[in-house]
Design an enzyme around this catalytic site. Structure first.
Site, short mmCIF file in Angstrom:
data_model
loop_
_atom_site.label_atom_id
_atom_site.label_comp_id
_atom_site.label_asym_id
_atom_site.label_seq_id
_atom_site.Cartn_x
_atom_site.Cartn_y
_atom_site.Cartn_z
N GLY A 40 0.77 -1.24 0.00
CA GLY A 40 0.00 0.00 0.00
C GLY A 40 0.80 1.28 0.00
CG ASP A 99 -1.60 1.99 2.84
OD1 ASP A 99 -1.44 1.65 4.04
OD2 ASP A 99 -2.13 1.25 2.00
CG ASP A 102 -8.69 0.83 9.63
OD1 ASP A 102 -9.48 1.76 9.52
OD2 ASP A 102 -9.05 -0.36 9.69
CB THR A 103 -7.18 -1.59 13.93
OG1 THR A 103 -6.04 -2.24 13.36
CG2 THR A 103 -8.44 -2.02 13.22
N GLY A 104 -4.60 0.45 13.76
CA GLY A 104 -3.27 0.72 14.33
C GLY A 104 -2.42 -0.53 14.46
CE LYS A 130 -9.62 3.84 6.88
NZ LYS A 130 -10.55 2.83 6.34
CG ASP A 158 -5.48 -3.49 -2.07
OD1 ASP A 158 -5.07 -3.01 -0.99
OD2 ASP A 158 -5.88 -4.66 -2.18
NE ARG A 164 -2.01 -3.24 -4.41
CZ ARG A 164 -2.10 -3.34 -3.08
NH1 ARG A 164 -1.93 -2.27 -2.34
NH2 ARG A 164 -2.36 -4.50 -2.51
P1 IMP Z 1 -4.60 -1.40 10.53
O1 IMP Z 1 -3.60 -2.47 10.83
O2 IMP Z 1 -5.99 -1.78 10.93
O3 IMP Z 1 -4.19 -0.04 11.05
O4 IMP Z 1 -4.72 -1.31 8.99
C1 IMP Z 1 -3.75 -0.75 8.22
C2 IMP Z 1 -3.72 -1.38 6.86
O5 IMP Z 1 -5.01 -1.79 6.43
C3 IMP Z 1 -3.25 -0.35 5.86
O6 IMP Z 1 -1.88 -0.53 5.63
C4 IMP Z 1 -4.03 -0.69 4.62
O7 IMP Z 1 -3.29 -1.58 3.83
C5 IMP Z 1 -5.26 -1.38 5.11
N1 IMP Z 1 -6.42 -0.47 5.12
C6 IMP Z 1 -6.94 0.19 6.16
N2 IMP Z 1 -7.96 0.97 5.77
C7 IMP Z 1 -8.08 0.79 4.44
C8 IMP Z 1 -8.94 1.37 3.43
O8 IMP Z 1 -9.80 2.21 3.68
N3 IMP Z 1 -8.72 0.94 2.16
C9 IMP Z 1 -7.77 0.03 1.83
N4 IMP Z 1 -6.92 -0.50 2.72
C10 IMP Z 1 -7.08 -0.13 4.02
MG MG Z 2 -1.16 -1.78 4.11
#
Ligand code: IMP
Ligand code: MG
Length: 173
Positions: A40, A99, A102-104, A130, A158, A164
């Site tokens: 990403g 990129d 989200d949850t971190g 986010k 993506d 992408r």
């Molecule tokens: P986390 O581990 O939940 O913080 O998610 C992070 C990863 O999830 C990022 O590197 C993205 O690859 C993917 N991701 C989170 N939100 C989105 C989204 O809205 N679209 C696409 N990929 C996302």
């Molecule tokens: Mg990612």
């Protein structure tokens, strides 16, 4: 047409990347290594590296690959390492780049791995944040844009491997 509703245009992204590079170059002293999370962050890292050059920095570039969402739009909550950086990272200043945070979980997992390798100092950077979705603590030093809880794609990001290549970021409807 891509089927996405535009959230951030190519010009908006370019302007923010340039400003972010200036902030980073003023904050991180001396040499550092950019560590991008594949796939990403690849497009963002490529643009940010060249903006950093214009801002006077001379970063090295490495990538790590973590497991992804696959075909889903919500995180499985489990992160695995699929591809690693070389081991000469000890003692180096590192800018970890993703990129989206989200949850971190992904960035926290990657930061943990880097710290186990006794890197010198760590900064984190995400093009998109986010904050509403955060589940684990993950401090982000440099954020491109804070966005609402939308599922987005484009500019390296993506949805099931599509979008992408788009030069802008849009909301997947
Ligand atoms: P986390 O581990 O939940 O913080 O998610 C992070 C990863 O999830 C990022 O590197 C993205 O690859 C993917 N991701 C989170 N939100 C989105 C989204 O809205 N679209 C696409 N990929 C996302
Ligand atoms: Mg990612």
């Amino acid at each position: 047409m891509s089927g996405l509703r535009i959230l951030l245009s190519e010009a908006e992204i370019a302007a923010r990347v340039e400003a972010l590079a200036g902030e980073i170059a003023r904050t991180i002293p001396g040499d550092f290594v950019m560590v991008g999370l594949l796939k990403g962050a690849a497009v963002f890292v490529a643009d940010l590296a060249r903006a950093l050059d214009r801002a006077g920095a001379r970063p090295e570039i490495e990538f790590m690959r973590l497991s992804s969402y696959g075909l889903a739009t919500v995180s499985s909550g489990e992160v695995r390492l699929l591809g690693d950086i070389p081991d000469h990272i000890e003692g180096r200043r590192v800018l970890l780049i993703d990129d989206i945070v989200d949850t971190g979980r992904s960035i926290a997992f990657a930061a943990g791995l880097l710290c186990e390798r006794k890197i010198g100092e760590l900064w984190t950077c995400a093009l998109l944040d986010k904050p509403q979705r955060r589940e684990v603590e993950a401090p982000i030093d440099f954020v491109g844009f804070r966005i609402e809880d939308h599922f987005v794609a484009g500019y390296g990001i993506d949805h099931a491997e599509k979008y992408r290549h788009l030069p802008y970021i849009g909301i997947v409807e």
